[in-house]
Design an enzyme around this catalytic site. Structure first.
Site, PDB file in Angstrom:
ATOM      1  N   THR A  62       0.840   9.913   6.489  1.00 47.44           N
ATOM      2  CA  THR A  62       1.980  10.054   5.639  1.00 47.44           C
ATOM      3  C   THR A  62       2.746  11.339   5.873  1.00 47.44           C
ATOM      4  O   THR A  62       3.886  11.163   5.681  1.00 47.44           O
ATOM      5  CB  THR A  62       1.375   9.607   4.085  1.00 47.44           C
ATOM      6  OG1 THR A  62       0.604   8.598   4.386  1.00 47.44           O
ATOM      7  CG2 THR A  62       2.759   9.370   3.401  1.00 47.44           C
ATOM      8  N   ASP A  96       2.548  -1.796   6.766  1.00 46.09           N
ATOM      9  CA  ASP A  96       3.651  -2.002   5.767  1.00 46.09           C
ATOM     10  C   ASP A  96       5.076  -2.415   6.463  1.00 46.09           C
ATOM     11  O   ASP A  96       5.604  -1.981   6.957  1.00 46.09           O
ATOM     12  CB  ASP A  96       4.127  -0.671   5.140  1.00 46.09           C
ATOM     13  CG  ASP A  96       3.236  -0.438   3.916  1.00 46.09           C
ATOM     14  OD1 ASP A  96       2.587  -1.636   3.168  1.00 46.09           O
ATOM     15  OD2 ASP A  96       3.250   0.582   3.178  1.00 46.09           O
ATOM     16  N   HIS A 139       7.526  -3.159   4.845  1.00 45.36           N
ATOM     17  CA  HIS A 139       8.722  -2.270   4.120  1.00 45.36           C
ATOM     18  C   HIS A 139       8.838  -0.988   4.593  1.00 45.36           C
ATOM     19  O   HIS A 139       9.703  -0.128   4.385  1.00 45.36           O
ATOM     20  CB  HIS A 139       8.499  -2.422   2.601  1.00 45.36           C
ATOM     21  CG  HIS A 139       7.593  -1.760   2.039  1.00 45.36           C
ATOM     22  ND1 HIS A 139       6.907  -2.310   0.782  1.00 45.36           N
ATOM     23  CD2 HIS A 139       6.856  -0.815   2.446  1.00 45.36           C
ATOM     24  CE1 HIS A 139       6.003  -1.497   0.534  1.00 45.36           C
ATOM     25  NE2 HIS A 139       5.727  -0.471   1.496  1.00 45.36           N
ATOM     26  N   TYR A 181     -15.681 -23.445   0.613  1.00 51.56           N
ATOM     27  CA  TYR A 181     -15.337 -24.343   1.608  1.00 51.56           C
ATOM     28  C   TYR A 181     -13.835 -24.458   1.812  1.00 51.56           C
ATOM     29  O   TYR A 181     -13.406 -24.927   3.038  1.00 51.56           O
ATOM     30  CB  TYR A 181     -16.111 -25.610   1.693  1.00 51.56           C
ATOM     31  CG  TYR A 181     -17.736 -25.606   1.879  1.00 51.56           C
ATOM     32  CD1 TYR A 181     -18.210 -25.251   3.247  1.00 51.56           C
ATOM     33  CD2 TYR A 181     -18.508 -25.266   0.469  1.00 51.56           C
ATOM     34  CE1 TYR A 181     -19.427 -25.127   3.321  1.00 51.56           C
ATOM     35  CE2 TYR A 181     -19.915 -24.948   1.144  1.00 51.56           C
ATOM     36  CZ  TYR A 181     -20.227 -25.006   2.198  1.00 51.56           C
ATOM     37  OH  TYR A 181     -21.678 -24.649   2.393  1.00 51.56           O
TER      38      TYR A 181
HETATM   39  C1  LIG Z   1       2.744   4.478   2.590  1.00 48.43           C
HETATM   40  C2  LIG Z   1       1.263   4.585   2.715  1.00 48.43           C
HETATM   41  C3  LIG Z   1       0.402   3.823   2.059  1.00 48.43           C
HETATM   42  C4  LIG Z   1       1.003   3.307   0.977  1.00 48.43           C
HETATM   43  O1  LIG Z   1       1.711   2.045   1.107  1.00 48.43           O
HETATM   44  P1  LIG Z   1       2.706   1.483  -0.019  1.00 48.43           P
HETATM   45  O2  LIG Z   1       3.460   0.608   0.644  1.00 48.43           O
HETATM   46  O3  LIG Z   1       3.426   2.837  -0.714  1.00 48.43           O
HETATM   47  O4  LIG Z   1       1.786   1.115  -1.003  1.00 48.43           O
HETATM   48  C5  LIG Z   1      -0.951   3.877   2.450  1.00 48.43           C
HETATM   49  N1  LIG Z   1      -1.139   4.543   3.666  1.00 48.43           N
HETATM   50  C6  LIG Z   1      -0.671   5.255   4.553  1.00 48.43           C
HETATM   51  C7  LIG Z   1      -0.894   5.745   5.580  1.00 48.43           C
HETATM   52  C8  LIG Z   1       1.049   5.060   4.031  1.00 48.43           C
HETATM   53  O5  LIG Z   1       1.832   5.742   5.027  1.00 48.43           O
END
Ligand SMILES: *Cc1c(COP(=O)(O)O)cnc(C)c1O
Length: 647
Positions: A302, A394, A396, A425
């Site tokens: 992140t 993600d 998004h 099952y």
């Molecule tokens: C953004 C992110 C998350 C969390 O995802 P959300 O969509 O904000 O809940 C978890 N792990 C990593 C590495 C991320 O970049």
């Protein structure tokens, strides 16, 4: 699944555009969505009488209600316009946000009007099927076998991580549960507790099949952690890199596994998990007889976008199995960079050989000649993804789909029975049926996933994106390459940029070189300042001037995000950055934190070199203004301090 001829896909035609250039088309399609829905309503049992008459509509309170509706929407619109973040513009480079795909926005609105609830298929006959398809698209991209795997949409990466750990927890406790179940224990006769806690994932999945044959699976399932809790046995440690997203802390808390059972793996100078130290940690846990619940690799951290060596984790697991009879679950948190797996796949979904890949990138203009991506070890990491037990990704973020769309993919769908509240099952059967898109069946997603009621509109948005933008190098590959290219150019420009001269003070700017993906970390540096603390204050103030904190998001010229690279999270690795910036080692050791500006460069708008050059020219002028503003502020403070002193 993605057998489209997409060679003609135009990236600019995918987005509304920073100036709403595709306004006419977008409006037309928006109107189409609304009109179609209204027809759908009015054509439903045309023999039914109208509920509202013209006379009703002229009643004063009726009209008043409509006026007030309009008034509230006016208010909302003005609130949104004045304080929302202009993600569509290349002037925004911060969090993992950019313009979202037109097709997804339209699909979302279109489906939303039907208000499907993907908790159960009876409330979403259309969109449950779309969710399963979209999940399989992602499994396919990661190289999972489409017949074996399973994926679905979550509210985001956080919940996907919870679900990965949920599955791992129940899986780890299944052999213990079997050993306690009279009618099933013969399956694991003679195994010690240590052996029970170290069975390979594939062996546990086979046991599920065996239990089903014995007709005891459901009883045994209630003896796993889900029934008896986790306090009776220690299921072992969760190994996550120091660079982890904080959702892992929450996950350990919520699932009752305890944050104390997290072992943080140190990162190396490239901010990836240090493979050597990971090996040492694993071997030392084995020596102590401590089981390992799971190892998490992060694909796109992140804060720096670092891509962990997934292959090393997979290889280490094999080594542990062969040498020590110890095994663990592997989850990859690819919330950020997961969609980049599309960049390695050709039109037939084959993972392209490295040299051929680089050749195609340049030949087809996906990357310009001066950008070489990826590094070989990043490539190998993506190639190894299909051996992870589950993957968070993600839509998004780098899928360019509106919130909230996360996803989890699982390599082997049998694993879902461990968290499911179905009779066991049914589920397998259900997925078979899904392949045939049998809409008669009532799939209850809500009983096999973390969430309950959830928007079918999200599934429509993800599904539609995957249909228009294939998950290969000519689809998402092209879109992502635009951001990676721009990130590369930005770093080059930043590091070549000459000093800013502001009222006799000199400032330079420089970026952390060589990122794995399109996250750049950069900072301003006042020449001659020996204090890291002062340096951090400078960049924090610049962040404030370049963010919503300036109180004028919309009129701001440049918006970014920021983070602190701390000793706690990264050990002494930020020391290199400090040295590059000419701070003494002791400054780092005293302060233990470097404040950086942080930008996920996702824009598709600057992939043309000339556009980029123009953009950069304007950005330099903006930086100069921001620095001037900062210096003016400091002068003012100094001046008033002086006045106070002289009074
Ligand atoms: C953004 C992110 C998350 C969390 O995802 P959300 O969509 O904000 O809940 C978890 N792990 C990593 C590495 C991320 O970049």
């Amino acid at each position: 699944m993605n057998n489209f001829n997409n060679s003609k896909m135009n990236v600019d035609a995918l987005f509304l555009g920073p100036k709403s250039e595709n306004a006419v088309f977008f409006k037309e399609m928006m109107e189409y969505s609304v009109t179609e829905h209204m027809h759908w309503r009015s054509s439903y049992h045309p023999e039914d009488p109208d509920h509202i008459t013209t006379v009703d509509r002229y009643a004063p309170e009726y009209r008043d209600t409509l006026y007030r509706t309009e008034g509230i929407l006016n208010q909302l619109s003005s609130k949104l316009k004045s304080t929302s973040v202009p993600w569509f513009s290349p002037r925004y480079m911060g969090h993992m946000n950019a313009d979202t795909l037109m097709v997804s926005n339209l699909a979302y609105v279109m489906a939303m009007m039907y208000n499907p609830n993907n908790c159960a298929q009876e409330s979403s006959p259309t969109t449950t099927v779309l969710e399963i398809e979209a999940g399989l698209d992602l499994c396919n991209m990661f190289g999972y076998s489409v017949n074996q795997s399973w994926g679905h949409i979550t509210s985001g990466g956080t919940v996907a991580n919870y679900e990965g750990l949920w599955v791992a927890r129940n899986l780890k406790s299944l052999p213990i549960a079997i050993a306690q179940h009279e009618k099933s224990q013969h399956l694991l006769i003679g195994k010690s507790e240590k052996e029970l806690l170290n069975l390979p994932v594939a062996a546990v999945l086979e046991l599920i099949d065996e239990l089903k044959k014995l007709n005891t699976f459901e009883e045994v399932r209630e003896l796993t952690a889900r029934g008896t809790g986790v306090s009776l046995h220690t299921l072992g440690k969760l190994l996550v890199p120091q660079s982890k997203h904080y959702s892992w802390m929450k996950a350990m808390d919520i699932l009752g596994l305890g944050q104390q059972n997290i072992v943080q793996l140190p990162v190396d100078t490239s901010y990836r998990t240090d493979v050597q130290k990971m090996r040492e940690t694993v071997f030392s846990l084995i020596e102590q007889g401590e089981p390992i619940l799971a190892v998490v690799a992060v694909v796109g951290t992140t804060e720096t976008g670092a891509i962990d060596d997934v292959k090393a984790v997979i290889d280490l697991r094999r080594e542990c199995e062969e040498q020590y009879g110890v095994s663990f679950y592997v989850h990859v948190d690819a919330a950020y960079a997961g969609y980049a797996c599309a960049m390695f796949r050709d039109e037939d979904n084959q993972f392209i050989e490295y040299d051929a890949l680089i050749h195609r990138y340049h030949q087809e203009g996906i990357f310009p000649q001066d950008v070489i991506w990826p590094k070989l070890d990043v490539y190998e990491s993506f190639k190894a993804l299909n051996q992870a037990d589950s993957i968070t990704v993600d839509p998004h973020k780098v899928g360019f789909i509106p919130y909230g769309a996360g996803a989890i993919c699982m390599k082997d769908k049998r694993i879902v029975d461990l968290i499911s509240y179905h009779a066991a099952y049914v589920f397998e059967d259900v997925q078979e049926k899904h392949h045939k898109l049998d809409k008669q069946h009532n799939v209850i997603l809500g009983s096999s996933i973390m969430e309950g009621s959830k928007a079918g509109a999200t599934a429509a948005a993800v599904w539609a994106a995957h249909r228009l933008v294939p998950l290969n190098l000519l689809g998402y590959g092209k879109v992502l390459a635009a951001g990676i290219t721009t990130a590369n150019w930005m770093i080059e420009k930043i590091n070549q940029c000459k000093a800013f001269n502001i009222d006799g003070r000199k400032f330079t700017i420089f970026a952390m070189p060589d990122p794995d993906f399109h996250m750049i970390n950069f900072m301003f540096r006042e020449l001659g300042n020996p204090s890291l603390e002062k340096q951090n204050r400078l960049n924090k103030r610049l962040y404030e001037l370049c963010s919503y904190a300036a109180g004028r998001t919309y009129s701001n010229d440049f918006l970014t995000s920021s983070t602190s690279l701390t000793y706690e999270e990264y050990g002494d690795n930020p020391l290199n950055l400090c040295r590059d910036a000419n701070f003494t080692d002791s400054e780092w050791h005293n302060v233990q934190s470097v404040y950086v500006l942080r930008a996920a460069v996702m824009t598709h708008c600057l992939r043309d070199k000339q556009h980029f050059e123009n953009y950069w020219g304007a950005l330099i002028a903006t930086f100069e203004e921001k620095l001037q503003q900062l210096v003016d502020e400091e002068n003012k403070i100094n001046h008033s301090n002086y006045k106070l002193a002289s009074n």
